[in-house]
Design an enzyme around this catalytic site. Structure first.
Site, PDB file in Angstrom:
ATOM      1  CD  GLU A 291      12.874 106.258  55.577  1.00 48.11           C
ATOM      2  OE1 GLU A 291      12.652 106.561  54.393  1.00 48.11           O
ATOM      3  OE2 GLU A 291      12.815 107.074  56.502  1.00 48.11           O
ATOM      4  CG  HIS A 312      42.219 101.108  65.031  1.00 45.53           C
ATOM      5  ND1 HIS A 312      43.435 100.719  65.549  1.00 45.53           N
ATOM      6  CD2 HIS A 312      42.353 101.085  63.679  1.00 45.53           C
ATOM      7  CE1 HIS A 312      44.286 100.501  64.549  1.00 45.53           C
ATOM      8  NE2 HIS A 312      43.650 100.710  63.405  1.00 45.53           N
ATOM      9  CE  LYS A 426       7.501 112.170  60.595  1.00 41.45           C
ATOM     10  NZ  LYS A 426       7.068 112.103  59.202  1.00 41.45           N
TER      11      LYS A 426
HETATM   12  O1  PA5 Z   1      12.113 108.590  52.729  1.00 40.90           O
HETATM   13  C1  PA5 Z   1      11.296 109.367  53.181  1.00 40.90           C
HETATM   14  O2  PA5 Z   1      10.197 109.544  52.626  1.00 40.90           O
HETATM   15  C2  PA5 Z   1      11.556 110.191  54.430  1.00 40.90           C
HETATM   16  O3  PA5 Z   1      12.779 109.960  55.003  1.00 40.90           O
HETATM   17  C3  PA5 Z   1      11.474 111.653  54.063  1.00 40.90           C
HETATM   18  O4  PA5 Z   1      12.420 111.925  53.070  1.00 40.90           O
HETATM   19  C4  PA5 Z   1      11.705 112.574  55.240  1.00 40.90           C
HETATM   20  O5  PA5 Z   1      10.823 112.254  56.274  1.00 40.90           O
HETATM   21  C5  PA5 Z   1      11.498 114.018  54.833  1.00 40.90           C
HETATM   22  O6  PA5 Z   1      10.218 114.215  54.309  1.00 40.90           O
HETATM   23  P1  PA5 Z   1       9.806 115.525  53.578  1.00 40.90           P
HETATM   24  O7  PA5 Z   1      10.635 115.676  52.359  1.00 40.90           O
HETATM   25  O8  PA5 Z   1       8.354 115.348  53.253  1.00 40.90           O
HETATM   26  O9  PA5 Z   1      10.033 116.674  54.529  1.00 40.90           O
END
Ligand code: PA5
Length: 452
Positions: A291, A312, A426
Site C-alpha cells: 500500500e 515444495h 469499493k
Molecule cells: O492501511 C489502510 O489504511 C487500510 O488498509 C485500512 O487499514 C483498512 O482499509 C481498514 O480501514 P479502517 O480502519 O478505517 O476500517
C-alpha cells in the site's frame, strides 16, 4: 548498538557492488530527514515516527486493565477489523503465541478470533456457530468507522450480543477502537456507552499496530505489550536521523531494495522465513509495503513464502523462473523449544547421519543451502536476522520495516502514506449493491457485464 536485529547485505555482493549501495547513503539520509522534518508527501500521517518512545506506562496499564476485564469474562474475544485494523494484531499474535495454544484449553487464555476481514458467509456462519455456547466479548476496530467488511461483521455480532446478553451487558462486553470524533463507529460508541480507544489522526491504518489497534487485542491474547513497545522504541532510536548510514539498518535495507529495483529491475520482493510463526508478519509487511509503494505505476511487489514448506511449491519458480525477484530472509538465531533427532537402530529411513542433531540445525542448513542455491540461480538476497522470536525483536522488526518503507516511498518519489487505489473496488461493489448515490455507476457496470 544492539545485536538483536541485524541487516546484512553481504549476499548481494555478486549482484550489486557494496560501493553502489553505499553511494545511496545521501539519498537515504535525505529521505529519512524528510520523514523527521515532516515536509514530504503525506506529512499528515507521520504520527508513527515517534510513537514507540511516546507511549506511556499509564497508557499501557490502561490497555492491560481493559484486556484483563475482557479476558476475565470471555472464553472467546472476537476482534473485528480489516487491513491495518487486523493484520498487525494477527501477525504479532501468531509470532509470539504458542502455535497450538488455541487448541489448548489448559492455558486459560481466551481464544482470540478475527472477523470483518472478509465477506465470506461460510466464515461468519461457522464463527456464529462456534461462539454459540461460549461467553463472548468483541473488540471492534475501524479508523474510519465506515469500512464495509468490519461494519457488516459488527452489525451481525452486535445483534447476537444484544439478544444474548441484553443491551446493557452487551455494551460492557464491547470495546471500540476508532477515530476520536468522526465515523459511524464513534457515534455508536457515544450512543451505546462502549469503552473506546482513539486511533490518532496522524497514524494511518498500516502503521497502527503500536496504537490500541494492535495493543488491545495483543494484551487480550497475553502478549507482553511492554516488551513489544520497548523493542520498537529501541529501533526508533537506532534509525533516527542522527544515526549514520553505516549504523542505520532501516536506511541500509531501503538502499538495498532501491538498488535492486532501480539498477537490476527486480520488481518482486519475496519475504522469506523458515519459521511458520512469522507467516503473518510477512502478511503485515505485504500490506505495509504494497500500500505504501505500489502507486503511480511504481513500487516493488511484496510477496512472501515460508520455507521449507514453500520450497515444495514455489521453490521451482524461484530457482529457475523469470528473474524478476529478490529475497529478504528473516533468520532466527535460536529456537525457543528443543527437539533432538535420535538414532534409530534399523536406520531404514537412512537418517542416522542426523542423529544427535537438533531440528533447528537441519532447518539452519536448509536455509543456508537454499540461499546459496537461489543466489546461484540469480536471486539476490538481503539477510535480516533476529536472535530469537520474542516480543522485543518483533517490536524491533515492526519499527524497522515502518521506517524503511517511509524512506523507500520517498526515494521512489511516491506518497507512502496514502492508498487511493483501495477505493476502486469499493466504488464498484457499492454500485453493484445499489447503495444510494451509486445508481448511475451501477447502471453502467451492469451494462458492462451484460445486465447479470
Ligand atoms: O492501511 C489502510 O489504511 C487500510 O488498509 C485500512 O487499514 C483498512 O482499509 C481498514 O480501514 P479502517 O480502519 O478505517 O476500517
Amino acid at each position: 548498538m544492539t545485536t538483536k536485529l541485524k541487516v546484512s547485505l553481504d549476499r548481494l555482493a555478486k549482484f550489486v557492488p557494496a560501493e553502489e549501495i553505499a553511494a545511496l547513503a545521501p539519498l537515504m539520509d535525505r529521505c529519512n530527514k524528510t520523514l523527521h522534518k515532516g515536509d514530504g508527501k503525506g506529512n499528515d500521517f507521520l504520527g508513527w515516527i515517534n510513537l514507540p518512545s511516546s507511549i506511556t506506562k499509564e497508557h499501557l496499564a490502561d490497555i492491560k486493565a481493559c484486556a484483563d476485564d475482557l479476558r476475565a469474562k470471555s472464553e472467546v474475544v472476537v476482534v473485528i477489523g480489516i487491513g491495518g485494523s487486523y493484520l498487525g494484531a494477527k501477525a504479532v499474535m501468531e509470532a509470539l503465541n504458542p502455535t497450538f495454544g488455541a487448541f489448548d484449553s489448559r492455558k486459560g487464555n481466551p481464544l482470540v478470533l478475527f472477523a470483518g476481514h472478509n465477506l465470506s458467509e461460510d466464515y461468519m456462519a461457522e464463527l456464529l456457530s462456534f461462539i454459540e455456547n461460549r461467553s463472548v466479548s468483541l473488540i471492534v476496530i475501524s479508523k474510519s468507522g465506515t469500512t464495509t467488511e468490519p461494519a457488516i461483521a459488527f452489525r451481525i455480532l452486535r445483534d447476537l450480543m444484544e439478544k444474548r446478553y441484553g443491551r446493557k451487558e452487551a455494551a460492557s462486553r464491547i470495546v471500540a477502537v476508532t477515530d476520536g470524533s468522526r465515523g459511524a463507529l464513534r457515534t455508536l460508541c457515544d450512543n451505546e456507552g462502549y469503552k473506546s480507544y482513539i486511533i490518532p489522526d496522524n497514524v494511518g491504518g498500516r502503521f497502527s499496530v503500536l496504537t490500541p489497534v494492535g495493543l488491545l487485542p495483543l494484551a487480550v491474547a497475553g502478549v507482553d505489550i511492554e516488551a513489544l513497545v520497548d523493542g520498537a522504541a529501541q529501533m526508533e532510536r537506532q534509525t533516527g536521523v542522527e544515526v549514520p548510514f553505516e549504523d542505520n539498518i532501516a536506511m541500509q535495507y531501503a538502499a538495498a531494495r532501491y538498488a535492486l529495483y532501480t539498477r537490476l529491475g527486480k520488481k518482486v520482493e519475496l519475504m522469506v522465513s523458515f519459521e511458520p510463526k512469522l507467516q503473518y508478519m510477512a502478511e503485515w509487511w505485504k500490506q505495509l509495503y504494497g500500500e505504501s509503494e505500489g502507486k503511480e505505476g511504481k513500487g516493488i511487489m511484496p510477496h512472501s513464502v515460508v520455507f521449507t514448506t514453500d520450497l515444495h511449491s514455489m521453490g521451482q519458480y524461484i530457482q529457475e523462473g523469470e528473474r524478476i525477484m529478490f529475497e529478504t530472509v528473516i533468520s532466527v538465531g535460536a529456537p525457543t523449544g528443543k527437539v533432538t533427532i535420535e538414532s534409530d537402530q534399523s536406520n531404514l529411513d537412512g537418517l542416522n547421519f542426523l542423529a544427535g542433531k537438533r531440528l533447528f540445525e537441519v532447518n539452519r542448513m536448509a536455509e543456508l543451502g537454499t540461499m546459496l542455491a537461489h543466489i546461484d540461480g540469480g536471486v539476490p538476497n538481503i539477510a535480516i536476522s533476529i536472535d530469537s522470536i520474542n516480543a522485543q525483536t518483533i517490536g524491533m522488526l515492526i519499527y524497522m520495516f515502518e521506517k524503511a518503507v517511509g524512506i523507500s516511498g520517498y526515494a521512489i518519489e511516491v506518497n507512502p502514506f496514502d492508498q487511493p487505489g483501495v477505493e476502486a473496488y469499493k466504488k464498484n461493489m457499492f454500485a453493484l449493491l445499489d447503495k444510494p448515490g451509486y445508481e448511475e455507476e451501477g447502471k453502467k457496470l451492469r451494462e458492462r457485464i451484460g445486465n447479470k
